[in-house]
Scaffold this motif. Structure first.
Motif, PDB file in Angstrom:
ATOM      1  N   UNK A  99       0.797  -1.141  -0.210  1.00 41.46           N
ATOM      2  CA  UNK A  99      -0.076   0.086  -0.069  1.00 41.46           C
ATOM      3  C   UNK A  99       0.896   1.250   0.061  1.00 41.46           C
ATOM      4  N   UNK A 100       0.538   2.249  -0.626  1.00 34.94           N
ATOM      5  CA  UNK A 100       1.382   3.505  -0.748  1.00 34.94           C
ATOM      6  C   UNK A 100       0.198   4.758  -0.950  1.00 34.94           C
ATOM      7  N   UNK A 101       1.095   5.764  -0.402  1.00 35.17           N
ATOM      8  CA  UNK A 101       0.100   7.187  -0.373  1.00 35.17           C
ATOM      9  C   UNK A 101       0.818   7.870  -1.793  1.00 35.17           C
ATOM     10  N   UNK A 102       0.111   8.445  -2.644  1.00 36.26           N
ATOM     11  CA  UNK A 102       0.273   9.042  -3.939  1.00 36.26           C
ATOM     12  C   UNK A 102      -0.281  10.583  -3.728  1.00 36.26           C
ATOM     13  N   UNK A 147     -11.675   9.412  -3.088  1.00 31.37           N
ATOM     14  CA  UNK A 147     -12.528  10.346  -2.902  1.00 31.37           C
ATOM     15  C   UNK A 147     -11.946  11.602  -3.451  1.00 31.37           C
ATOM     16  N   UNK A 148     -12.498  12.556  -3.146  1.00 32.72           N
ATOM     17  CA  UNK A 148     -12.035  14.128  -3.391  1.00 32.72           C
ATOM     18  C   UNK A 148     -11.247  14.563  -2.327  1.00 32.72           C
ATOM     19  N   UNK A 149     -11.533  13.768  -1.185  1.00 33.26           N
ATOM     20  CA  UNK A 149     -10.727  14.194   0.031  1.00 33.26           C
ATOM     21  C   UNK A 149      -8.971  13.828  -0.103  1.00 33.26           C
ATOM     22  N   UNK A 150      -8.505  14.030   1.060  1.00 35.59           N
ATOM     23  CA  UNK A 150      -7.542  13.324   1.425  1.00 35.59           C
ATOM     24  C   UNK A 150      -7.280  11.918   2.028  1.00 35.59           C
ATOM     25  N   UNK A 151      -6.936  11.077   1.302  1.00 38.80           N
ATOM     26  CA  UNK A 151      -6.631   9.674   2.106  1.00 38.80           C
ATOM     27  C   UNK A 151      -5.064   9.361   2.394  1.00 38.80           C
ATOM     28  N   UNK A 152      -4.937   8.854   3.597  1.00 38.59           N
ATOM     29  CA  UNK A 152      -3.261   8.677   3.816  1.00 38.59           C
ATOM     30  C   UNK A 152      -3.235   7.740   5.094  1.00 38.59           C
ATOM     31  N   UNK A 153      -2.070   7.495   5.439  1.00 38.05           N
ATOM     32  CA  UNK A 153      -1.768   6.515   6.633  1.00 38.05           C
ATOM     33  C   UNK A 153      -2.529   5.199   6.613  1.00 38.05           C
ATOM     34  N   UNK A 154      -2.253   4.544   5.469  1.00 36.37           N
ATOM     35  CA  UNK A 154      -2.963   3.147   5.485  1.00 36.37           C
ATOM     36  C   UNK A 154      -2.069   2.084   6.369  1.00 36.37           C
ATOM     37  N   UNK A 155      -2.959   1.209   6.876  1.00 41.32           N
ATOM     38  CA  UNK A 155      -2.265   0.193   7.588  1.00 41.32           C
ATOM     39  C   UNK A 155      -3.302  -1.115   7.205  1.00 41.32           C
ATOM     40  N   UNK A 156      -2.458  -2.206   7.315  1.00 35.23           N
ATOM     41  CA  UNK A 156      -3.167  -3.499   6.780  1.00 35.23           C
ATOM     42  C   UNK A 156      -3.723  -4.184   8.058  1.00 35.23           C
ATOM     43  N   UNK A 157      -5.145  -4.438   8.068  1.00 36.86           N
ATOM     44  CA  UNK A 157      -5.796  -5.165   9.005  1.00 36.86           C
ATOM     45  C   UNK A 157      -5.477  -6.706   8.767  1.00 36.86           C
ATOM     46  N   UNK A 158      -5.434  -7.035   7.692  1.00 38.16           N
ATOM     47  CA  UNK A 158      -4.904  -8.561   7.093  1.00 38.16           C
ATOM     48  C   UNK A 158      -4.597  -8.478   5.882  1.00 38.16           C
ATOM     49  N   UNK A 159      -4.419  -9.412   5.331  1.00 38.77           N
ATOM     50  CA  UNK A 159      -3.888  -9.745   3.822  1.00 38.77           C
ATOM     51  C   UNK A 159      -5.035  -9.042   2.827  1.00 38.77           C
ATOM     52  N   UNK A 160      -6.095  -8.994   3.202  1.00 43.78           N
ATOM     53  CA  UNK A 160      -7.198  -8.532   2.121  1.00 43.78           C
ATOM     54  C   UNK A 160      -7.769  -6.895   2.602  1.00 43.78           C
ATOM     55  N   UNK A 161      -7.663  -6.534   3.623  1.00 49.91           N
ATOM     56  CA  UNK A 161      -8.274  -5.381   3.937  1.00 49.91           C
ATOM     57  C   UNK A 161      -7.553  -4.480   4.770  1.00 49.91           C
TER      58      UNK A 161
END
Length: 208
Positions: A99-102, A147-161
């Motif tokens: 996962x990555x922030x762009x 979305x049109x807003x700012x998404x950031x700080x991804x973290x994995x819950x498990x291998x699919x979410x």
């Protein structure tokens, strides 16, 4: 053979120094490397390459995501997006995806007539960031809860979410979103609204 921790440290040091020497890096233009993230099994490193040397990450206007194999030195570019800065790489628990922030970033420069040809002012215009997932071996990007807003700080819950943060452009609304990594579909699980939050006009769309 060297211990994994030593191999990782040696590669990180070599990569950082090679980026400063075009002859060692294998290219005509030196570039910075940053945002190192090691795979769950410790055999690969995800990192961001691109942008001028010796400048803070928040001043960059380019930078793509790469994966480096510590076993054979092979490197795979995961993004090729001019004008977009990759950051915050996070491996899935099974090591198959990253996962990555762009963030799209445009550098502006202004040279008033009284300054002649000299540029006195330079600044970056950034669009709201997106979160994406890409196969660790290379492949198509999947936007996550876009979305049109700012998404950031991804973290994995498990291998699919994944779970990520979404902040409105006026900074009044913050949401926590859980999303499916394969489809990119997300569900808001928490929302906080603060109408008293304000920012300078033009900086994020809000008025004091």
């Amino acid at each position: 053979s060297p211990r994994p921790a030593r191999r990782i440290s040696r590669w990180a040091w070599t990569s950082s120094n090679c980026s400063r020497d075009p002859r060692r890096a294998g290219g005509p233009t030196p570039s910075s490397t940053s945002d190192f993230a090691f795979s769950p099994d410790g055999t690969r490193v995800a990192f961001v390459r691109g942008g001028e040397l010796d400048i803070p990450g928040w001043q960059r206007n380019e930078g793509d995501l790469w994966v480096h194999s510590l076993a054979n030195g092979r490197e795979v570019p995961l993004t090729d997006t001019p004008g977009v800065v990759a950051s915050e790489p996070k491996w899935s628990p099974d090591g198959t995806r990253v996962a990555v922030v762009l963030t799209r970033s445009v550098r502006h420069a202004e040279a008033p007539e009284y300054s002649g040809a000299k540029i006195l002012y330079s600044w970056l215009e950034r669009s709201p960031s997106d979160v994406a997932v890409v196969p660790a071996a290379g492949g198509e990007l999947t936007k996550i809860a876009a979305s049109a807003e700012r998404e950031s700080a991804p973290r994995w819950i498990d291998a699919s979410r994944l779970v990520l943060q979404r902040v409105s452009q006026d900074v009044k609304t913050r949401e926590i979103v859980v999303a499916d990594a394969a489809s990119g579909r997300g569900e808001v699980v928490y929302r906080d609204v603060d109408e008293e939050w304000w920012s300078l006009p033009g900086s994020s769309g809000a008025e004091p």
